[in-house]
Design a protein around this motif. Structure first.
Motif, PDB file in Angstrom:
ATOM      1  N   ASP A 282       0.854  -1.193   0.000  1.00 13.60           N
ATOM      2  CA  ASP A 282       0.000   0.000   0.000  1.00 13.60           C
ATOM      3  C   ASP A 282       0.891   1.245   0.000  1.00 13.60           C
ATOM      4  O   ASP A 282       1.637   1.492   0.952  1.00 13.60           O
ATOM      5  CB  ASP A 282      -0.904  -0.006   1.243  1.00 13.60           C
TER       6      ASP A 282
ATOM      7  N   ARG B  78       0.049   4.238   0.286  1.00 11.52           N
ATOM      8  CA  ARG B  78      -0.394   5.221   1.287  1.00 11.52           C
ATOM      9  C   ARG B  78       0.427   5.088   2.564  1.00 11.52           C
ATOM     10  O   ARG B  78       0.813   6.098   3.171  1.00 11.52           O
ATOM     11  CB  ARG B  78      -1.877   5.033   1.594  1.00 11.52           C
TER      12      ARG B  78
ATOM     13  N   ASN C 221      -6.345  10.827  -0.706  1.00  9.16           N
ATOM     14  CA  ASN C 221      -6.284   9.548  -1.415  1.00  9.16           C
ATOM     15  C   ASN C 221      -7.690   8.983  -1.579  1.00  9.16           C
ATOM     16  O   ASN C 221      -8.598   9.307  -0.800  1.00  9.16           O
ATOM     17  CB  ASN C 221      -5.388   8.545  -0.683  1.00  9.16           C
ATOM     18  N   ASP C 222      -7.857   8.110  -2.615  1.00  5.98           N
ATOM     19  CA  ASP C 222      -9.182   7.564  -2.915  1.00  5.98           C
ATOM     20  C   ASP C 222      -9.390   6.178  -2.330  1.00  5.98           C
ATOM     21  O   ASP C 222     -10.392   5.527  -2.606  1.00  5.98           O
ATOM     22  CB  ASP C 222      -9.413   7.531  -4.431  1.00  5.98           C
TER      23      ASP C 222
ATOM     24  N   ASN D 187      -7.955   3.183  -2.906  1.00  4.46           N
ATOM     25  CA  ASN D 187      -7.399   2.045  -3.654  1.00  4.46           C
ATOM     26  C   ASN D 187      -5.964   2.374  -4.044  1.00  4.46           C
ATOM     27  O   ASN D 187      -5.700   2.926  -5.112  1.00  4.46           O
ATOM     28  CB  ASN D 187      -8.251   1.788  -4.898  1.00  4.46           C
ATOM     29  N   THR D 188      -5.011   2.064  -3.163  1.00  3.99           N
ATOM     30  CA  THR D 188      -3.628   2.520  -3.346  1.00  3.99           C
ATOM     31  C   THR D 188      -2.615   1.374  -3.322  1.00  3.99           C
ATOM     32  O   THR D 188      -1.466   1.571  -2.932  1.00  3.99           O
ATOM     33  CB  THR D 188      -3.276   3.532  -2.250  1.00  3.99           C
TER      34      THR D 188
ATOM     35  N   ILE E 209      -3.030  10.806  -3.771  1.00  2.23           N
ATOM     36  CA  ILE E 209      -2.877   9.429  -4.276  1.00  2.23           C
ATOM     37  C   ILE E 209      -4.218   9.014  -4.861  1.00  2.23           C
ATOM     38  O   ILE E 209      -5.239   9.059  -4.174  1.00  2.23           O
ATOM     39  CB  ILE E 209      -2.477   8.451  -3.158  1.00  2.23           C
ATOM     40  N   GLU E 210      -4.207   8.608  -6.124  1.00  2.00           N
ATOM     41  CA  GLU E 210      -5.453   8.177  -6.762  1.00  2.00           C
ATOM     42  C   GLU E 210      -5.163   7.103  -7.801  1.00  2.00           C
ATOM     43  O   GLU E 210      -4.076   7.054  -8.384  1.00  2.00           O
ATOM     44  CB  GLU E 210      -6.161   9.357  -7.410  1.00  2.00           C
ATOM     45  N   ARG E 211      -6.170   6.245  -8.009  1.00  2.00           N
ATOM     46  CA  ARG E 211      -6.064   5.163  -8.987  1.00  2.00           C
ATOM     47  C   ARG E 211      -6.549   5.665 -10.346  1.00  2.00           C
ATOM     48  O   ARG E 211      -7.636   6.196 -10.471  1.00  2.00           O
ATOM     49  CB  ARG E 211      -6.903   3.965  -8.526  1.00  2.00           C
TER      50      ARG E 211
ATOM     51  N   VAL F 103      -1.305   3.753 -10.217  1.00  2.00           N
ATOM     52  CA  VAL F 103      -1.627   4.564  -9.044  1.00  2.00           C
ATOM     53  C   VAL F 103      -0.770   5.816  -9.148  1.00  2.00           C
ATOM     54  O   VAL F 103       0.461   5.744  -9.213  1.00  2.00           O
ATOM     55  CB  VAL F 103      -1.340   3.802  -7.739  1.00  2.00           C
TER      56      VAL F 103
ATOM     57  N   CYS G 146       0.744   9.193  -7.750  1.00  2.00           N
ATOM     58  CA  CYS G 146       1.097   9.897  -6.513  1.00  2.00           C
ATOM     59  C   CYS G 146       1.707  11.241  -6.909  1.00  2.00           C
ATOM     60  O   CYS G 146       2.758  11.278  -7.558  1.00  2.00           O
ATOM     61  CB  CYS G 146       2.083   9.076  -5.689  1.00  2.00           C
TER      62      CYS G 146
ATOM     63  N   ALA H  70      -0.150  -0.355 -10.835  1.00  2.00           N
ATOM     64  CA  ALA H  70      -1.082  -0.773  -9.802  1.00  2.00           C
ATOM     65  C   ALA H  70      -1.048  -2.283  -9.631  1.00  2.00           C
ATOM     66  O   ALA H  70      -0.746  -3.033 -10.552  1.00  2.00           O
ATOM     67  CB  ALA H  70      -2.499  -0.296 -10.146  1.00  2.00           C
TER      68      ALA H  70
END
Length: 478
Positions: free
Chosen positions: A332, A334, A359-360, A362-363, A397-399, A404, A406, A477
């Motif tokens: 992860d 995050r 962040n969303d 899903n990291t 942080i987003e998918r 992913v 950052c 990812a």
């Protein structure tokens, strides 16, 4: 010592067979095999023709004589052939013919023989049961001989054998001369083929000699020299082009490493000179404790900067190794960002920065955890270092699809557009005079770029003057 090694190599190469001689030798072997096969075929055909002509003549003589024989119940008689004998068989010059009649079953009973045999006789072969041609001798002379049976009765039985022969000296001499001509021709042709092939091969590999000569001349002093490309786009063209490409890569690496060495030397020399100068001034005369403490703190800061620079250089040297392979795992990202934020928390508080994490959820990524932490740590440290007091630093942080993303955004002085392309170079700093109060050696983003390339992570940087800088990492990812 270097000249001695080169001379030793030259002597060793001199003892080996050159490509030109090897090609000429192989071509000579193939050509010799083909020529020998052709010459053998020619000789066999000529020999067969010679013997066929002699055998036809012998068969004609023998059958002509057989027709003159009279076979009765009482036995075998020979007509008076004196005239025929004198005309055809009595000669002993150019091409005499010998005839002999032998009773069947009794090789010592010679019924008749030609006058030119005198006291000699033809060799009768009792093992034969049919007409046959073979080589024999009379005294010490070679002859070609035929042996034909004479039959009689309702149930034919052999009552006699007619032997006819002609000398072989002339035919054997012709065949011997033919063998000599073919042998001499073979040797002459092989010598010509070898010489011509060697010349042609030499011209063919002449560009290769130029490649070797040019490659031997190239050293680190003239890495910009290149091999002249042949006119024809053949294998030698590909070889020269490939070597030129290799030299281009070597020159780029050498230039980059030379620049790196010069920059590292400069960066290390400056703090060393500062520390040395400060200590020399301190020992010249006694000073108050506060001044000592101030100067010693300055030296400690410089030494810490040097220590950090050496650690970064060692880190780059480690990851520059061709044998290094990242340990890719699933984790992860995050949590990695949280670890980095803990390390820079004290610096952020000193500057009263607002550290914002978005962040969303899903990291999960696939990467080398320790390397990615170094990358994010360097990017976040730069954002903290160049941000003004009380300004925000945003980490998002987003998918996105198979990655992913950052991103780290600060509100610092930014980077001029013309200098963005060089920001990932080692020891590069945007403005030395403006950033003199900010510690650093210009290695942080160079390390980020190197580690990103090792893991197939995409790094992008965008910046606006006095508006801040954003660094984006696109991580595969999980």
């Amino acid at each position: 010592m270097g000249d001695g090694v080169k001379q030793k190599k030259d002597r060793r190469y001199g003892r080996e067979i050159s490509i030109r001689d090897r090609v000429a030798g192989l071509y000579l072997m193939v050509t010799a095999s083909l020529i020998v096969m052709v010459f053998i075929l020619v000789y066999v055909l000529v020999e067969h023709h010679v013997y066929s002509h002699i055998d036809e003549e012998l068969e004609e003589v023998a059958h002509e004589f057989v027709e003159s024989l009279q076979v009765t119940e009482s036995g075998l008689t020979v007509e008076d052939q004196t005239e025929w004998m004198e005309r055809s068989l009595i000669t002993v010059d150019f091409s005499p013919k010998f005839v002999q009649v032998v009773a069947a079953g009794n090789s010592t009973w010679i019924i008749k023989k030609s006058f030119n045999l005198f006291s000699d006789t033809l060799q009768y072969n009792p093992a034969l049961d049919r007409a046959a041609f073979y080589n024999a001798t009379i005294v010490d002379a070679s002859v070609r001989q035929v042996q034909i049976p004479v039959f009689h009765g309702e149930k034919p039985r052999v009552v006699a054998w007619v032997l006819a022969a002609v000398p072989l000296e002339e035919s054997l001499l012709i065949l011997s001369d033919l063998r000599m001509v073919l042998l001499v021709s073979l040797l002459a042709m092989l010598l010509i083929v070898f010489a011509v092939t060697r010349v042609i091969t030499g011209k063919s590999i002449a560009p290769l000699e130029k490649v070797i000569e040019t490659a031997e001349r190239i050293t680190q002093e003239n890495l910009d020299e290149r091999i002249e490309l042949p006119q024809k786009r053949d294998e030698l063209y590909r070889l020269a082009s490939t070597i030129n490409d290799l030299l281009n890569r070597l020159q780029a690496v050498y230039t980059r490493e030379r620049q790196f060495t010069a920059d590292a030397s400069h960066e290390l020399k400056t703090p060393l000179a500062s520390v040395l100068g400060t200590l020399e001034v301190l020992v010249r005369k006694p000073r108050n404790p506060a001044h000592y403490a101030e100067r010693i703190d300055f030296c400690i800061d410089e030494l810490r900067r040097m220590s950090g620079m050496v650690e970064q250089l060692l880190l780059l040297a480690r990851y520059d190794s061709a044998s290094f392979v990242p340990e890719v795992t699933v984790f992860d990202v995050r949590q990695t960002v949280l670890n980095v934020l803990k390390r820079v928390d004290e610096q952020a508080k000193e500057k009263e920065l607002q550290m914002i994490l978005e962040n969303d959820g899903n990291t999960m990524v696939r990467a080398d955890a320790s390397m990615l932490e170094i990358m994010i740590g360097n990017v976040v440290s730069n954002a903290v270092k160049f941000s003004g007091k009380g300004e925000p630093v945003t980490i998002a942080i987003e998918r996105k699809n198979a990655s992913v993303v950052c991103s780290v955004k600060d509100t610092g002085p930014g980077i001029p557009a013309e200098k963005v392309d060089r920001i990932f170079e080692r020891f590069y700093r945007v403005d030395e005079s403006r950033n003199a109060q900010i510690s650093g050696a210009g290695l942080g983003l160079a390390i980020v770029k190197k580690l990103a390339d090792l893991q197939q992570i995409t790094v992008r940087l965008s910046s606006r003057r006095n508006k801040g800088t954003t660094v984006v990492l696109e991580i595969p990812a999980a």
